[in-house]
Enzyme design. Structure first.
Site, PDB file in Angstrom:
ATOM      1  N   GLU A 120     -12.825   4.915  -4.866  1.00  0.00           N
ATOM      2  CA  GLU A 120     -12.235   5.525  -3.676  1.00  0.00           C
ATOM      3  C   GLU A 120     -11.533   6.836  -4.030  1.00  0.00           C
ATOM      4  OE1 GLU A 120     -11.704   5.804   0.333  1.00  0.00           O
ATOM      5  OE2 GLU A 120     -12.786   4.206  -0.713  1.00  0.00           O
TER       6      GLU A 120
ATOM      7  N   ASN B 115      -6.893 -14.233  -1.443  1.00  0.00           N
ATOM      8  CA  ASN B 115      -6.111 -13.438  -0.504  1.00  0.00           C
ATOM      9  C   ASN B 115      -4.739 -13.220  -1.118  1.00  0.00           C
ATOM     10  OD1 ASN B 115      -4.625 -12.354   1.611  1.00  0.00           O
ATOM     11  ND2 ASN B 115      -5.626 -13.618   3.164  1.00  0.00           N
TER      12      ASN B 115
ATOM     13  N   ASP C 180      -6.228  -0.836   2.737  1.00  0.00           N
ATOM     14  CA  ASP C 180      -6.569  -0.671   4.146  1.00  0.00           C
ATOM     15  C   ASP C 180      -5.342  -0.150   4.898  1.00  0.00           C
ATOM     16  OD1 ASP C 180      -7.277  -0.947   6.828  1.00  0.00           O
ATOM     17  OD2 ASP C 180      -8.392  -2.797   6.489  1.00  0.00           O
TER      18      ASP C 180
END
Length: 251
Positions: free
Chosen positions: A228, A128, A151
């Site tokens: 993406e 993380n 995100d």
């Protein structure tokens, strides 16, 4: 992974892992507590496991990681950067376990199939990055950090989960050396404005000039090298980019 499973999940023609066997949610909650090992300091990260070709006979690691791709996704940028900067060590940091496993297998397969010893300079770690960046990198260690298509966390109450924020930029400024570059890009205009605004307001960062952007070979990869970015291009979408330099001091 047994031989039967490996034969199924890897392409016979390319030897690379098939992405459909590593599908995961598009994003994970960065504030949740996942279960994976966390080094207590950069000195406790065994990078020899990631970059075995850069370890000397006495088990001394001869280089340090300089590039970090935060939320590296399926590893497209890392793969492109590996050959563009063959002498630079770089690591992707990804929270999703299946995606991390895919990138690891992809890199190992590329190492096996490369005839020129390529891709030994890239690796991936499941972690993380919003919590543990200082656990992996020393002060001023990095020269480039990438935040590509993160995100957006659209709801205002979730803006604290965004990977670019004023307090997180303090940590990024700590691990970036003077002159180091942060690259950000998104297809969400509001998020693009958010990231740009955070960087503009932070005293340790300044925007690159248009001339510097044009001359930087990495900039064009921000879209073209990532899965993406390629999807956005196929759909005719817009992207919003912000590229900033870590300055040496605050006057």
């Amino acid at each position: 992974m047994d031989n039967e499973t490996k034969a199924t999940t890897f392409s016979k023609s390319t030897g690379l892992p098939r992405k459909r066997f590593y599908r995961a949610r598009a994003h994970s909650n960065p504030l949740s507590d996942s279960h994976f090992p966390i080094p207590i300091s950069p000195a406790h990260v065994d990078y020899s496991l990631h970059f075995p070709k850069f370890v000397e006979a006495d088990n001394k690691f001869i280089k340090k990681v300089e590039f970090a791709d935060i939320g590296c996704g399926f590893g497209g940028l890392l793969i492109s950067l590996a050959t563009l900067f063959p002498d630079t060590l770089m690591i992707g940091m990804e929270l999703r376990d299946k995606v991390t496993e895919y990138v690891k297998e992809r890199i190992l397969a590329l190492r096996r199939t490369s005839s020129e010893g390529q891709y030994e300079n890239i690796s991936v770690v499941r972690t993380n990055s919003m919590k543990y960046i200082p656990n992996y990198f020393e002060k001023g260690q990095l020269s480039k950090m990438f935040f590509l298509f993160p995100d957006p966390h659209f709801k205002e109450k979730n803006h604290r989960r965004r990977v670019i924020s004023t307090h997180l930029l303090d940590e990024y400024a700590y691990v970036l050396r003077a002159g180091g570059i942060i690259y950000t890009i998104t297809d969400v205009e509001e998020l693009g404005e958010w990231m740009k605004s955070c960087l503009e307001k932070h005293p340790m960062f300044e925007s690159l000039t248009q001339e510097e952007l044009v001359s930087d070979p990495v900039v064009e990869l921000l879209c073209s090298a990532t899965e993406e970015g390629q999807k956005v291009a196929r759909n005719g979408g817009q992207t919003f980019r912000a590229v900033f330099r870590r300055i040496a001091y605050v006057s």
